[in-house]
Design a protein around this motif. Sequence first.
Motif, PDB file in Angstrom:
ATOM      1  N   TRP A 178       0.806  -1.222   0.000  1.00  0.00           N
ATOM      2  CA  TRP A 178       0.000   0.000   0.000  1.00  0.00           C
ATOM      3  C   TRP A 178       0.834   1.265   0.000  1.00  0.00           C
ATOM      4  CZ3 TRP A 178      -3.324  -2.942  -1.647  1.00  0.00           C
ATOM      5  CH2 TRP A 178      -3.555  -4.192  -1.063  1.00  0.00           C
ATOM      6  N   ASP A 234      -7.903   3.049   0.139  1.00  0.00           N
ATOM      7  CA  ASP A 234      -7.244   2.842   1.427  1.00  0.00           C
ATOM      8  C   ASP A 234      -8.121   2.014   2.369  1.00  0.00           C
ATOM      9  OD1 ASP A 234      -5.052   4.267   0.513  1.00  0.00           O
ATOM     10  OD2 ASP A 234      -5.575   6.107   1.590  1.00  0.00           O
ATOM     11  N   ALA A 283      -7.675  -1.560   1.364  1.00  0.00           N
ATOM     12  CA  ALA A 283      -6.374  -2.049   1.832  1.00  0.00           C
ATOM     13  C   ALA A 283      -6.429  -2.356   3.329  1.00  0.00           C
ATOM     14  CB  ALA A 283      -5.287  -1.015   1.533  1.00  0.00           C
TER      15      ALA A 283
END
Length: 153
Positions: free
Chosen positions: A83, A107, A110
């Motif tokens: 990431w 995000d 992730a």
Amino acid sequence: MKFKTLSVAALALYAALAGATASADTLKFGKTEDAVKYRQNALFVMSQHFGSLGAMANGRAEFNADLAKQNGAVLETLATLPWQAFGAGTEGGKTKPEVWKEKAKFDGHAKDFVTEAGKLAAAAKTGDLAQLKAAFGPAAQTCKACHDAFRNR
């Protein structure tokens, strides 16, 4: 032998990057290609360990508690790595531009994967196939959700 080679590669990757997992701002890439290679390689090695767990969970491979524990531990570490290579200016590879346009959503995916990978690793540590099976599905769904939204095929 194949697993041993992958484990050596994973451990080498881990050793090289061990200090680089703290946050998305930890690594700075000199070139966009470096960020793309980093994330592609981290995701590839991660997929090998995830795939081994999946094969056991789905009955395509014989369950091996020791191998499951090893793969789970490696996966848990690797799940945190790619990431940081999705920063501004690192567009490219198999990644859709939506990653940067919808960064908060990306995000979130992730973060969900890191959480589920941790649960999968914990299940693998138990040595119980039923727990591995129960944890694998939700982890796989986090992969699918992100791939569907953000990965070019």
